[in-house]
Motif scaffolding. Structure first.
Motif, short mmCIF file in Angstrom:
data_model
loop_
_atom_site.label_atom_id
_atom_site.label_comp_id
_atom_site.label_asym_id
_atom_site.label_seq_id
_atom_site.Cartn_x
_atom_site.Cartn_y
_atom_site.Cartn_z
N GLU A 136 0.83 -1.21 0.00
CA GLU A 136 0.00 0.00 0.00
C GLU A 136 0.86 1.26 0.00
N GLN A 137 1.90 1.27 0.83
CA GLN A 137 2.77 2.45 0.92
C GLN A 137 3.47 2.74 -0.39
N TYR A 138 3.91 1.70 -1.08
CA TYR A 138 4.63 1.88 -2.34
C TYR A 138 3.70 1.89 -3.55
N ARG A 139 2.40 1.68 -3.30
CA ARG A 139 1.40 1.61 -4.36
C ARG A 139 1.77 0.56 -5.41
N LYS A 140 2.13 -0.62 -4.90
CA LYS A 140 2.51 -1.75 -5.75
C LYS A 140 1.62 -2.93 -5.42
N ASN A 141 1.65 -3.91 -6.28
CA ASN A 141 0.95 -5.16 -6.07
C ASN A 141 1.66 -5.95 -4.97
N ARG A 142 0.91 -6.65 -4.13
CA ARG A 142 1.49 -7.40 -3.02
C ARG A 142 2.48 -8.46 -3.51
N GLN A 143 2.17 -9.10 -4.64
CA GLN A 143 3.06 -10.12 -5.17
C GLN A 143 4.40 -9.51 -5.61
N VAL A 144 4.37 -8.30 -6.12
CA VAL A 144 5.60 -7.61 -6.51
C VAL A 144 6.47 -7.35 -5.28
#
Length: 164
Positions: A136-144
């Motif tokens: 969430e903090q990095y605005r990325k997908n959890r799998q990434v």
């Protein structure tokens, strides 16, 4: 009992767990030197210990992360050196040498693995955030983020293996 098993034990609601799973904490062994047995310490680490429980990473990855955390706490945050605590040996100069060595190791990780890796380690190991919160903090997908953390921990194991 293993770190993975201890990570699932509930604790009292009185312990603030910002970012980590509510009521979850891990018991980790902290080495205290050659002649003294390791002591158990409590660490937050929803993401780190979650990866261990799922089998994505192994105990050696957790050990490297804990070693980095000890260096960061001693060198950057100014905590007392766990290897010198209670031994009665050494003076202020020895403590400063230990602290500067810990800073050097942390900076070595930052230079070798990069600022992003160092920041990710702080969120994962020290702040105890779950991988979902980090994503969430990095605005990325959890799998990434999971893949990035897995690769980072593998590099950290290799980094600490090279400086021994």
């Amino acid at each position: 009992m293993t770190t993975a098993a201890e990570a699932t034990r509930p604790i009292e609601d009185a312990v603030p767990m910002q970012g980590a799973w509510k009521n979850r904490i891990a018991l980790a062994e902290l080495e205290q030197g050659k002649d003294r047995p390791p002591t158990n310490v409590l660490r937050r680490g929803a993401g780190l210990y979650g990866l261990l429980r799922s089998g994505t990473i192994t105990q050696r990855h957790v050990d490297a992360a804990q070693r980095w955390a000890r260096d960061f706490e001693t060198g950057i945050m100014g905590a007392s050196d766990p290897e010198r605590r209670g031994s009665g040996g050494g003076d202020i100069h020895d403590m400063l040498i230990a602290r500067s060595a810990a800073v050097a190791r942390c900076e070595g990780v930052r230079r070798t693995l990069g600022r992003y890796a160092s920041d990710l380690l702080v969120l994962l190991v020290l702040d105890g955030l779950s991988l979902g919160k980090i994503a969430e903090q990095y605005r990325k997908n959890r799998q990434v983020i999971t893949g990035a953390v897995e690769m980072l921990l593998e590099q950290l194991v290799d980094h600490y293996g090279n400086i021994i």
